[in-house]
Design a protein around this motif. Structure first.
Motif, mmCIF file in Angstrom:
data_model
loop_
_atom_site.group_PDB
_atom_site.id
_atom_site.type_symbol
_atom_site.label_atom_id
_atom_site.label_comp_id
_atom_site.label_asym_id
_atom_site.label_seq_id
_atom_site.Cartn_x
_atom_site.Cartn_y
_atom_site.Cartn_z
ATOM 1 N N GLY A 287 0.789 -1.217 0.000
ATOM 2 C CA GLY A 287 0.000 0.000 0.000
ATOM 3 C C GLY A 287 0.820 1.264 0.000
ATOM 4 O O GLY A 287 0.294 2.354 -0.220
ATOM 5 N N ALA A 288 2.135 1.147 0.253
ATOM 6 C CA ALA A 288 3.021 2.309 0.300
ATOM 7 C C ALA A 288 3.834 2.460 -0.975
ATOM 8 O O ALA A 288 4.784 3.240 -1.016
ATOM 9 C CB ALA A 288 3.964 2.177 1.501
ATOM 10 N N LEU A 289 3.487 1.725 -2.026
ATOM 11 C CA LEU A 289 4.184 1.822 -3.308
ATOM 12 C C LEU A 289 3.171 2.179 -4.381
ATOM 13 O O LEU A 289 2.130 1.539 -4.485
ATOM 14 C CB LEU A 289 4.856 0.495 -3.666
ATOM 15 C CG LEU A 289 5.994 0.026 -2.770
ATOM 16 C CD1 LEU A 289 6.385 -1.402 -3.131
ATOM 17 C CD2 LEU A 289 7.203 0.947 -2.922
ATOM 18 N N GLY A 290 3.471 3.158 -5.184
ATOM 19 C CA GLY A 290 2.560 3.468 -6.271
ATOM 20 C C GLY A 290 2.619 4.911 -6.694
ATOM 21 O O GLY A 290 3.596 5.626 -6.439
ATOM 22 N N GLY A 291 1.539 5.356 -7.345
ATOM 23 C CA GLY A 291 1.505 6.726 -7.823
ATOM 24 C C GLY A 291 0.131 7.110 -8.333
ATOM 25 O O GLY A 291 -0.747 6.262 -8.534
ATOM 26 N N THR A 292 -0.046 8.394 -8.525
ATOM 27 C CA THR A 292 -1.277 8.931 -9.097
ATOM 28 C C THR A 292 -0.901 9.798 -10.294
ATOM 29 O O THR A 292 0.175 10.415 -10.321
ATOM 30 C CB THR A 292 -2.049 9.773 -8.080
ATOM 31 O OG1 THR A 292 -1.248 10.899 -7.678
ATOM 32 C CG2 THR A 292 -2.391 8.947 -6.848
ATOM 33 N N ARG A 293 -1.812 9.842 -11.272
ATOM 34 C CA ARG A 293 -1.594 10.662 -12.459
ATOM 35 C C ARG A 293 -2.920 11.276 -12.902
ATOM 36 O O ARG A 293 -3.973 10.646 -12.816
ATOM 37 C CB ARG A 293 -1.022 9.829 -13.604
ATOM 38 C CG ARG A 293 0.367 9.270 -13.371
ATOM 39 C CD ARG A 293 1.408 10.372 -13.359
ATOM 40 N NE ARG A 293 2.754 9.839 -13.261
ATOM 41 C CZ ARG A 293 3.366 9.534 -12.119
ATOM 42 N NH1 ARG A 293 2.722 9.677 -10.967
ATOM 43 N NH2 ARG A 293 4.603 9.068 -12.129
ATOM 44 N N GLU A 294 -2.824 12.499 -13.395
ATOM 45 C CA GLU A 294 -3.987 13.182 -13.943
ATOM 46 C C GLU A 294 -3.542 13.854 -15.235
ATOM 47 O O GLU A 294 -2.703 14.752 -15.222
ATOM 48 C CB GLU A 294 -4.511 14.203 -12.936
ATOM 49 C CG GLU A 294 -5.906 14.698 -13.214
ATOM 50 C CD GLU A 294 -6.433 15.571 -12.083
ATOM 51 O OE1 GLU A 294 -7.400 16.306 -12.323
ATOM 52 O OE2 GLU A 294 -5.862 15.521 -10.973
ATOM 53 N N ASP A 295 -4.064 13.382 -16.372
ATOM 54 C CA ASP A 295 -3.682 13.892 -17.683
ATOM 55 C C ASP A 295 -4.875 14.542 -18.371
ATOM 56 O O ASP A 295 -5.981 13.978 -18.383
ATOM 57 C CB ASP A 295 -3.175 12.759 -18.576
ATOM 58 C CG ASP A 295 -1.776 12.290 -18.214
ATOM 59 O OD1 ASP A 295 -0.814 12.900 -18.710
ATOM 60 O OD2 ASP A 295 -1.649 11.319 -17.443
ATOM 61 N N VAL A 296 -4.648 15.704 -18.955
ATOM 62 C CA VAL A 296 -5.645 16.365 -19.792
ATOM 63 C C VAL A 296 -4.979 16.686 -21.127
ATOM 64 O O VAL A 296 -3.923 17.338 -21.163
ATOM 65 C CB VAL A 296 -6.181 17.659 -19.156
ATOM 66 C CG1 VAL A 296 -7.228 18.299 -20.071
ATOM 67 C CG2 VAL A 296 -6.768 17.376 -17.783
ATOM 68 N N LEU A 297 -5.581 16.216 -22.196
ATOM 69 C CA LEU A 297 -5.072 16.490 -23.540
ATOM 70 C C LEU A 297 -6.200 17.111 -24.361
ATOM 71 O O LEU A 297 -7.302 16.565 -24.438
ATOM 72 C CB LEU A 297 -4.581 15.205 -24.208
ATOM 73 C CG LEU A 297 -4.082 15.345 -25.648
ATOM 74 C CD1 LEU A 297 -2.811 16.198 -25.695
ATOM 75 C CD2 LEU A 297 -3.801 13.964 -26.253
#
Length: 795
Positions: A287-297
């Protein structure tokens, strides 16, 4: 999105909103091309190696599966993800021996950047798979006009579907093991005015990470909108907006010893232990490994027919990325002065009251890209020339920081407060300005039986970066094509169905962003060279209505290979670590100081054979690729020697598929994929060894730093099944479809790929020879049998 991004979006919209007054002409009814002919699929008539996938290929994958997975059918392409439906950190993409940082990518001709997880944007971030109608794969980099700083080993363009001229609502649901859930809704507005159509779609899907279902998962929400205005003259204006939000823990990387011990585990803990020594790192708490991403194109495709022989396209775009990666640290880092930017730091295991402390390492990554591509074409000049010229201009602002926050209480969880910032390792900003232009003449002779393509391209890229913690002011580096890069090709048609093609291209790749960002030290601008390549293709195609076969040979000469590596290659003695040594745990967790260097190049050579046949109710397809990707120069410090194989590139790969469709309502597919043995890494003796202390498997003494050889990983077979059944229209519902997918039918255990995060690093701590367990995690395990079911309909 920032105010700057929204203002750019309004600017992009202005030409579209005024289109009705600029080009007030009658429209033509739109038609979607659903099924590809074999001539288009095999690239007939092109002077380069190209294969095209259509909607019928894409829809055989499970509902919501990432679009890159469809590329497994293309000869010379390897694509792997930790989960059968997709992955972020675990996505690895190769084409003819080169990796995802050396392959050009675009969506509707709009440059997509590269497919890296950290800071990059894989194509699946920009598109909803259900809205993709065509994928064109140019394996040879012979596609002139490809807007990319990384098209050294090929180029891939993902083309989205157009709106329909009739109103309709499409919806679908998906479910499967590992708690997979998907919802999809799409509204085609139909014709709003003469030639004006649009669609708007939304999808929401999630699943558990199968190796850690209690504390790891992936969720994705995606919004797509497309507005199309078409005119009787053939001109078109298309506006598209894409929003993608991703939260992904994904998979841990493992060593060969881990795989031999348990091939179904990525060694990441599925429970929180409350002990930082257990919970930190790639083998710690999932649960302490990962990431978030938010992309707008947001972009506009303007295609103007100026006359019967002159066409102009203009494509402005903006892209905004916001995200962060996180990883738990086994101790806490503070500064002596209390200023988080002070590099005079202290590592603490306990606070003043004797309670154990630890950090969450948060790495924000933000990017704003804006640019435009444009091309003008002149057909039938002097009766036998088709001339095209174009350019690409882009400004790319990227920043990346690395912050360490003290965890509130290591005994209860990984939560931290924004006010608990103890240390900032770096704050880096990079602006990349790109100018690319090209010209090409297509010369048709002998009544179009002989066609020559003669073209040239030029890149001018300027990098400006700052890192106030490390140095004052800013640094600049400008790289450009030495001379014009030539792209030459030709096609000779022996008959209407049988042709010979050959192509040669010189390609420029610049310097990837990680050279200026990440944990790398400041680069040496006096020695760093941009990546380049020379590609050669020769092939034969025979294509008729129900049968096609192609055979092609290629050679790639890739120069100035850029990699990141620790500044020191001496691993620490676990008992008495020497000054300047590298802790293996720091390498695995990305905390070791690295540098970007040119490490020679790669020679890649191979041949590919592909065939298709339509036999009544059956459709057959098979492709075989043989490739040899080898390093051109030696670097004994990391185990690279002339003519040693590049990691993760198999000598042999095979894909075959049979489809059965006894009627218009039912289709079933069974495919098999084979990947042969390949090199996983290069093994070394620990730096603290000497002939009296360490021995190989024969009993001979070894010295620290001795190269033992390469570590091989086993090949594998995968079988996948798909079945689609379309019901007759009933009670206002249309296009009712049930679909079943079973990936990895026989539950094969396998290593899917070598992670790009450690592929350039040597194996530390090996004692006992090639059969010994390695110390550096570098592999992603393959996915187990995965079942996905979906239902869709429209009204």
């Amino acid at each position: 999105m920032t105010l700057r991004t929204w203002s750019k979006a309004v600017f992009v919209l202005i030409p579209f909103l005024s289109a009705g007054t600029v080009l007030a002409q009658e429209d033509e009814e739109l038609e979607e091309i659903v099924v590809l002919g074999l001539a288009e699929r095999y690239g007939s008539g092109l002077s380069r190696a190209e294969f095209v996938l259509g909607r019928e290929d894409i829809e055989l994958r499970p509902a919501g599966a990432e679009i890159t997975q469809a590329l497994a059918k293309i000869p010379g392409v390897q694509v792997s993800t930790g989960d059968s439906r997709g992955g972020s950190f675990s996505l690895e993409l190769y084409m003819r021996g080169l990796n995802d940082q050396q392959i050009g990518l675009s969506v509707d001709g709009i440059p997509a950047g590269d497919a890296r997880f950290n800071g990059g944007s894989p194509p699946n971030r920009y598109v909803e798979t259900s809205n993709v109608g065509r994928i064109a794969v140019s394996q040879s980099s012979g596609e002139i006009g490809a807007p990319s700083r990384s098209a050294l080993g090929g180029f891939i363009d993902f083309e989205t579907l157009d709106p329909t001229s009739d109103f309709g609502v499409d919806f679908g649901f998906g479910s499967g093991n590992f708690d997979y859930r998907r919802m999809f809704l799409k509204v085609n507005t139909g014709e709003l005015a003469d030639g004006l159509t649009s669609y708007w779609s939304f999808s929401d899907q999630s699943n558990d990470i199968y190796t850690g279902p209690n504390n790891r998962d992936k969720s994705r929400q995606h919004f797509d909108g497309k507005i199309l205005k078409s005119f009787a003259s053939g001109s078109e204006l298309a506006f598209r907006v894409s929003y993608n939000e991703l939260d992904d823990n994904d998979f841990g990387i493992v060593s060969l010893g881990d795989v031999n011990n348990d091939p179904t585990s990525d060694t990441v803990n599925d429970v929180f232990a409350g002990d930082p020594d257990v919970d930190a790192g790639f083998t710690g708490f999932g649960g302490a490994l990962g990431g978030t991403r938010e992309d707008v194109l947001v972009y506009l495709n303007v295609d103007l027919v100026l006359s019967n022989s002159v066409n102009l396209t203009i494509n402005p775009y903006i892209h905004d990325l916001e995200g962060e990666s996180f990883a738990y640290q086994s101790d806490s880092t503070t500064t002596v002065t209390g200023d988080p930017r002070d590099q005079n730091t202290v590592e603490e295991d306990f606070d003043a009251s004797g309670v154990r402390v630890a950090d969450m390492r948060i790495t924000p990554r933000n990017r704003e890209r804006s640019g435009v591509t444009a091309e003008i074409t002149f057909d039938n000049v002097a009766g036998f020339n088709d001339i095209r010229a174009g350019l690409w201009v882009e400004s790319d602002d990227t920043n990346e920081d690395r912050n360490f926050f003290r965890v509130n209480d290591v005994r209860t969880g990984i939560e931290y407060a924004q006010s608990a910032l103890g240390y900032i390792e770096y704050e880096r900003d990079l602006t990349t300005d790109t100018l690319y232009y090209y010209i090409q003449d297509k010369i048709s002779l002998l009544e179009d039986r002989l066609v020559f393509d003669v073209g040239a391209t030029f890149h001018d890229v300027e990098y400006q970066w700052t890192s106030p913690i490390e140095f004052s002011g800013s640094n600049r580096l400008k790289v450009e094509t030495d001379d014009l890069d030539l792209k030459l090709g030709g096609v000779f048609r022996f008959t209407e169905n049988f042709e010979l093609f050959a192509g040669y291209s010189e390609n420029f790749g610049g310097i990837f962003e990680d050279a200026f960002l990440g944990s790398s030290n400041a680069i040496n601008t006096n020695t760093l060279l941009p990546e380049t390549s020379e590609n050669l293709d020769i092939g034969l195609r025979y294509v008729v209505d129900n049968f096609a076969i192609s055979a092609q040979w290629y050679q790639i000469d890739f120069e100035n290979r850029l990699t990141t590596a620790p500044t020191s290659f001496v691993p620490c003695d676990p008992v008495t670590p020497a000054p300047g040594c590298v802790d293996v745990a720091d390498v695995i967790n990305g905390n070791a100081s690295t540098e970007v260097v040119n490490q020679g190049g790669i020679d890649s050579e191979g041949f590919e054979i592909t065939a298709s046949a339509l036999l009544g109710d059956f459709s057959l397809y098979a492709t075989y690729a043989n490739q040899e990707a080898e390093f051109k120069t030696s670097d004994p410090s990391i185990g690279i020697f002339t003519e040693t194989s590049v990691q993760d590139i198999p000598d042999d790969s095979f894909f075959a598929e049979v489809q059965w469709s006894p009627n218009d309502n039912f289709r079933a597919s069974l495919n098999a994929k084979y990947v042969s043995d390949r090199v996983g890494g290069y093994l070394f003796v620990p730096g603290f060894c000497n002939p009296f202390f360490c021995f190989d498997e024969t009993g001979a003494g070894v010295d620290g730093g001795d190269f033992l050889g390469s570590q091989e990983i086993d090949g594998y077979w995968l079988w996948n099944l798909a079945a689609i059944y379309d019901l007759p229209d009933v009670s206002g519902l249309k296009n009712v479809r049930f679909q079943l997918n079973v990936d990895n039918v026989f539950d094969e255990t396998f290593i899917s790929s070598v992670t790009g995060a450690t592929s350039s690093l040597p194996e530390f701590g090996v004692i006992g020879g090639l059969t010994a367990e390695s110390a550096l995690d570098r592999y992603f395990i393959g996915f187990p049998r995965t079942v996905t079911m979906s239902v869709s309909a429209s009204f």
